[in-house]
Structure formats: C-alpha cells, structure tokens
Design a protein around this motif. Structure first.
Motif: not given
Length: 147
Positions: A91-103, A110-116
């Motif tokens: 599966v090839v997707e654009v994954e979207r999520f919200n998060s606190k990153v690092g400090g 956040i959006s990531l292109r992802c291949s699994s």
C-alpha cells in the motif's frame, strides 16, 4: 484469512497499520512492532535516519522514532495505490497526523508519504518493509543535492 480473497484480510491489516500510526503519534511503537515479520530481512526507512535491516534494528529504530512524538493522533490517510497477490501486498499512502514533535509544546500537523510491503507468513499478513518520509509536495531539483 480467506483463501478466496486475500484482499479482504489485507484491508484489515492496513486498518491495523492506521491504528499503529495513531499509537506512534502518541509515542507508542508497540502496535507497529506487532505488525512486523520477525525475520532478518525486514527493513525500515523513517524520517529520522537511514534504512535499517533486521527485526532488532527495526524495533530499536521505531522505538526511537516513536519517542519523538507525543500527545498526537492520526487524522487521515490518502491511499495512492494498493496491490494484493497471494503472497505479497503493498500500500502506498499519504499519512496525516497531528503530534507534538521533539521538544515542541505545540501540536503540529505532519504528512508523510509512506510505502508498506507485506507478505503472508503462516496465514497472516506481516509487514516486511516500511518507508516514510515528509516529501509530500513537489520540490526543486536542487533539493536532492547533499549540503
């Protein structure tokens, strides 16, 4: 798993991977770990470093990556492509999520292109390769030049 339609079970494992991303956004790597094959040929490429190979290195890398996120949640998945055969699927997707990153104290989108890539092992789909990076928009040619 349905021998007649391996795609049905694959859709379920894709949903599990979406729930695993939600856990990563909260700092928990275990759901992704549980999706992975434990064989030595598994690989992971994430936004925080080079590719790693082998179950132990994959788990260490995903644990470190998860530690960079907190207080987040998955917000959406845009499927670009999917293919399922009897023994391999991807599966090839654009994954979207919200998060606190690092400090950071602010939640950030956040959006990531992802291949699994998954393979069937003992009647179940297991993740054997995952690559995720933040390149989700066009970039100039110079962006590939190392500085």
């Amino acid at each position: 798993m349905s021998a007649e339609n391996p795609s049905d079970d694959f859709d379920g494992v894709v949903e599990q991977s979406h729930l695993a991303l939600d856990a990563i956004a909260k700092g928990n790597h275990v759901p992704f770990k549980n999706l992975y094959s434990q064989r030595d040929d598994v690989t992971l490429g994430n936004p925080f470093g080079p590719f790693v190979r082998g179950f132990e290195q994959v788990v260490e890398t995903m644990q470190r990556a998860a530690s960079y996120y907190r207080d987040g949640e998955a917000s959406g998945f845009e499927q670009v492509s999917k293919h399922v055969s009897d023994h391999l699927a991807y599966v090839v997707e654009v994954e979207r999520f919200n998060s606190k990153v690092g400090g950071a104290e602010e939640v950030t989108p956040i959006s990531l292109r992802c291949s699994s890539i998954f393979r069937r092992e003992d009647g179940a789909w297991r993740l054997v390769h995952r690559h995720a990076d933040p390149i989700t928009t066009a970039r100039p040619p110079e962006s590939v030049v190392a500085t």
